[in-house]
Design a protein around this motif. Structure first.
Motif, PDB file in Angstrom:
ATOM      1  N   ASN A  31       0.863  -1.177   0.000  1.00  0.00           N
ATOM      2  CA  ASN A  31       0.000   0.000   0.000  1.00  0.00           C
ATOM      3  C   ASN A  31       0.907   1.236   0.000  1.00  0.00           C
ATOM      4  OD1 ASN A  31      -2.195   1.752   0.258  1.00  0.00           O
ATOM      5  ND2 ASN A  31      -2.135   1.657   2.490  1.00  0.00           N
ATOM      6  N   ILE A  32       1.037   1.866  -1.155  1.00  0.00           N
ATOM      7  CA  ILE A  32       2.075   2.875  -1.346  1.00  0.00           C
ATOM      8  C   ILE A  32       1.481   4.270  -1.511  1.00  0.00           C
ATOM      9  CG2 ILE A  32       2.138   2.341  -3.821  1.00  0.00           C
ATOM     10  CD1 ILE A  32       5.168   3.382  -1.826  1.00  0.00           C
ATOM     11  N   THR A  33       2.085   5.246  -0.822  1.00  0.00           N
ATOM     12  CA  THR A  33       1.719   6.654  -0.974  1.00  0.00           C
ATOM     13  C   THR A  33       2.977   7.466  -1.226  1.00  0.00           C
ATOM     14  OG1 THR A  33      -0.120   6.398   0.588  1.00  0.00           O
ATOM     15  CG2 THR A  33       0.567   8.649   0.050  1.00  0.00           C
ATOM     16  N   VAL A  34       2.932   8.315  -2.260  1.00  0.00           N
ATOM     17  CA  VAL A  34       4.046   9.195  -2.593  1.00  0.00           C
ATOM     18  C   VAL A  34       3.711  10.605  -2.122  1.00  0.00           C
ATOM     19  CG1 VAL A  34       5.366  10.258  -4.459  1.00  0.00           C
ATOM     20  CG2 VAL A  34       4.767   7.825  -4.570  1.00  0.00           C
ATOM     21  N   VAL A  35       4.610  11.212  -1.365  1.00  0.00           N
ATOM     22  CA  VAL A  35       4.450  12.593  -0.905  1.00  0.00           C
ATOM     23  C   VAL A  35       5.523  13.441  -1.580  1.00  0.00           C
ATOM     24  CG1 VAL A  35       4.399  14.143   1.085  1.00  0.00           C
ATOM     25  CG2 VAL A  35       3.582  11.779   1.323  1.00  0.00           C
TER      26      VAL A  35
ATOM     27  N   GLY B 242       6.128  19.119  -5.120  1.00  0.00           N
ATOM     28  CA  GLY B 242       5.653  19.634  -6.401  1.00  0.00           C
ATOM     29  C   GLY B 242       4.230  19.207  -6.702  1.00  0.00           C
ATOM     30  N   ASP B 243       3.707  19.730  -7.801  1.00  0.00           N
ATOM     31  CA  ASP B 243       2.328  19.376  -8.162  1.00  0.00           C
ATOM     32  C   ASP B 243       2.260  18.165  -9.083  1.00  0.00           C
ATOM     33  OD1 ASP B 243       3.315  20.498 -10.459  1.00  0.00           O
ATOM     34  OD2 ASP B 243       1.929  22.191 -10.506  1.00  0.00           O
ATOM     35  N   ASP B 244       3.406  17.555  -9.372  1.00  0.00           N
ATOM     36  CA  ASP B 244       3.467  16.338 -10.177  1.00  0.00           C
ATOM     37  C   ASP B 244       4.856  15.725  -9.981  1.00  0.00           C
ATOM     38  OD1 ASP B 244       2.861  14.317 -11.923  1.00  0.00           O
ATOM     39  OD2 ASP B 244       2.371  15.613 -13.627  1.00  0.00           O
TER      40      ASP B 244
ATOM     41  N   THR C 128      -1.061   9.444  -4.145  1.00  0.00           N
ATOM     42  CA  THR C 128      -0.127  10.571  -4.144  1.00  0.00           C
ATOM     43  C   THR C 128      -0.651  11.699  -3.263  1.00  0.00           C
ATOM     44  OG1 THR C 128      -1.181  11.523  -6.105  1.00  0.00           O
ATOM     45  CG2 THR C 128       0.741  10.109  -6.477  1.00  0.00           C
ATOM     46  N   ALA C 129       0.272  12.426  -2.677  1.00  0.00           N
ATOM     47  CA  ALA C 129      -0.042  13.657  -1.947  1.00  0.00           C
ATOM     48  C   ALA C 129       0.916  14.716  -2.487  1.00  0.00           C
ATOM     49  CB  ALA C 129       0.129  13.457  -0.448  1.00  0.00           C
ATOM     50  N   PHE C 130       0.536  15.331  -3.605  1.00  0.00           N
ATOM     51  CA  PHE C 130       1.353  16.374  -4.204  1.00  0.00           C
ATOM     52  C   PHE C 130       1.129  17.699  -3.461  1.00  0.00           C
ATOM     53  CE2 PHE C 130       0.966  13.683  -8.197  1.00  0.00           C
ATOM     54  CZ  PHE C 130       2.275  13.211  -8.109  1.00  0.00           C
ATOM     55  N   ASN C 131       2.036  18.648  -3.732  1.00  0.00           N
ATOM     56  CA  ASN C 131       1.987  19.945  -3.048  1.00  0.00           C
ATOM     57  C   ASN C 131       1.956  19.765  -1.526  1.00  0.00           C
ATOM     58  OD1 ASN C 131       1.725  21.659  -5.480  1.00  0.00           O
ATOM     59  ND2 ASN C 131      -0.243  20.606  -5.696  1.00  0.00           N
ATOM     60  N   SER C 132       2.682  18.766  -1.062  1.00  0.00           N
ATOM     61  CA  SER C 132       2.659  18.433   0.370  1.00  0.00           C
ATOM     62  C   SER C 132       4.070  18.112   0.843  1.00  0.00           C
ATOM     63  CB  SER C 132       1.752  17.225   0.631  1.00  0.00           C
ATOM     64  OG  SER C 132       0.413  17.499   0.242  1.00  0.00           O
ATOM     65  N   CYS C 133       4.276  18.271   2.132  1.00  0.00           N
ATOM     66  CA  CYS C 133       5.555  17.896   2.732  1.00  0.00           C
ATOM     67  C   CYS C 133       5.300  17.152   4.030  1.00  0.00           C
ATOM     68  CB  CYS C 133       6.426  19.130   2.981  1.00  0.00           C
ATOM     69  SG  CYS C 133       5.777  20.268   4.201  1.00  0.00           S
TER      70      CYS C 133
ATOM     71  N   ILE D 144       1.619  14.906   7.296  1.00  0.00           N
ATOM     72  CA  ILE D 144       1.930  15.720   6.128  1.00  0.00           C
ATOM     73  C   ILE D 144       1.137  17.024   6.184  1.00  0.00           C
ATOM     74  CG2 ILE D 144       2.399  13.680   4.736  1.00  0.00           C
ATOM     75  CD1 ILE D 144      -0.215  14.226   3.220  1.00  0.00           C
ATOM     76  N   ASN D 145       1.717  18.035   5.545  1.00  0.00           N
ATOM     77  CA  ASN D 145       1.086  19.353   5.486  1.00  0.00           C
ATOM     78  C   ASN D 145       0.909  19.738   4.033  1.00  0.00           C
ATOM     79  OD1 ASN D 145       1.635  22.573   5.318  1.00  0.00           O
ATOM     80  ND2 ASN D 145       0.456  22.052   7.148  1.00  0.00           N
ATOM     81  N   ASN D 146      -0.341  20.097   3.654  1.00  0.00           N
ATOM     82  CA  ASN D 146      -0.609  20.568   2.303  1.00  0.00           C
ATOM     83  C   ASN D 146      -0.111  21.999   2.168  1.00  0.00           C
ATOM     84  OD1 ASN D 146      -2.193  21.923   0.083  1.00  0.00           O
ATOM     85  ND2 ASN D 146      -2.919  19.818  -0.174  1.00  0.00           N
ATOM     86  N   LEU D 147       0.814  22.224   1.236  1.00  0.00           N
ATOM     87  CA  LEU D 147       1.462  23.522   1.107  1.00  0.00           C
ATOM     88  C   LEU D 147       0.540  24.590   0.546  1.00  0.00           C
ATOM     89  CD1 LEU D 147       4.895  22.256  -0.272  1.00  0.00           C
ATOM     90  CD2 LEU D 147       4.365  23.003   2.057  1.00  0.00           C
TER      91      LEU D 147
END
Length: 334
Positions: free
Chosen positions: A182-186, A189-191, A215-220, A231-234
């Motif tokens: 079960n994979i999530t990429v953080v 960037g937006d892509d 995926t959780a883009f625009n996040s750190c 994680i925090n959405n930028l």
């Protein structure tokens, strides 16, 4: 006291190329490597294939003959081992260099273990793969967190978070997804990054579209705990927790600037690129050279085996006083 013509710090492909050129020129040499032979490649993911074709990572004029166009990790390890044996290169492995000092016309190279070696010339070919880009967030040093991805089988049926958006992230995500992870990429960037290998892009984009890779883009990631990451959405500032049995921080690597400074090499304060002659690769310290990816500073995508191996011939040309081989301009890897 044995004095070598040249000591090479680093036993990766570019360091081996320098050793080969030294041997071909009849120079006595010693290669000091902090780990095993080609330690950086040994740490690559076990099923990784190189971006460059096999012929473009050859060294010493030795053909890299394989059945496919691009070599895998294990094939490269065998090739470089055989190249080192063929040229009878002189090694001291598992010897981490601490400092290089010049006194008069002679260099003393000191290891962390306290050993000292002496040479007329020194080539720094330490690469960058041993120094990850740390996020400096709470929990980054926990035992289930790694800056290196190894292989997928260990992580089957677990929750894995990957931090990053480059080739290493995409390759790891695709392998893990195909092994019931079960994979999530953080990623900030937006892509995914535009430099991702072009043949991987349709695959990963379709897996994201299907929901197989989250995926959780625009996040750190702001914190890592034993079983989760925060994680925090930028863009929105929203904070979320993701389940995480394992975390891979695949945010890249940089040369060891502290080591270079201890050796007296000047670095650009912003880019950490060493000050060196663009034709001979000699630093501001006469007789001390940089070779391969170590001279890229933060721009590690610009120097790799394919163009870094050429530095060796130019350096040895300069050392022996013959016409210096012209090295191609550094190019952006795409």
């Amino acid at each position: 006291m044995q004095i070598y013509d040249v000591i090479i710090v680093g036993g990766g492909p570019c360091g081996l190329a320098a050793g080969i050129e030294a041997a071909k020129a009849g120079l006595s040499h010693l290669i000091l490597e902090m780990g095993s032979l080609t330690e950086s490649i040994r740490q690559y993911p076990r099923r990784m294939r190189f971006f460059s074709t096999a012929e473009n990572i050859e060294i010493g004029g030795l053909p890299f003959a394989i059945s496919d166009v691009k070599a895998g990790r294990d094939e490269a390890l065998q090739y470089y081992r055989k190249a080192a044996a063929y040229y009878h290169l002189n090694f001291e492995l598992f010897q981490e260099v601490w400092q290089v000092q010049k006194e008069g016309e002679l260099f003393t190279v000191t290891t962390k273990a306290g050993a000292a070696y002496h040479a007329h010339k020194v080539i720094m070919a330490t690469g960058y793969f041993t120094r990850p880009r740390w996020l400096n967030i709470p929990g980054e040093n926990l035992p289930h967190v790694s800056h290196y991805y190894d292989e997928p089988f260990k992580y089957s049926f677990t929750n894995v978070v990957i931090i990053g958006g480059s080739n290493s992230t995409v390759e790891a995500a695709l392998e893990l997804y195909r092994h019931d992870v079960n994979i999530t990429v953080v990623h900030r960037g937006d892509d995914f990054r535009s430099t991702v290998k072009y043949w991987l892009v349709p695959d990963v984009k379709n897996r994201v579209k299907e929901g197989r890779i989250k995926t959780a883009f625009n996040s750190c990631v702001t914190q890592i705990d034993a079983k989760s990451v925060t994680i925090n959405n930028l863009k929105t500032g929203e904070e979320t927790q993701l389940p995480a049995d394992f975390v891979f921080v695949l945010t890249g690597y940089i040369p060891d600037a502290d080591l270079l400074r201890r050796c007296g090499i000047e670095l650009d304060t912003t880019t950490q690129v060493p000050v060196y002659n663009k034709e001979t690769f000699e630093t501001t310290i006469p007789g001390l050279y940089v070779c391969g990816t170590v001279m890229a500073g933060i721009f590690t995508e610009k120097v790799f085996i394919e163009n870094g191996r050429e530095h060796a011939q130019a350096i040895i040309d300069h050392i022996v006083g013959r016409e210096v081989h012209k090295v191609a301009e550094l190019i952006q890897r795409i």
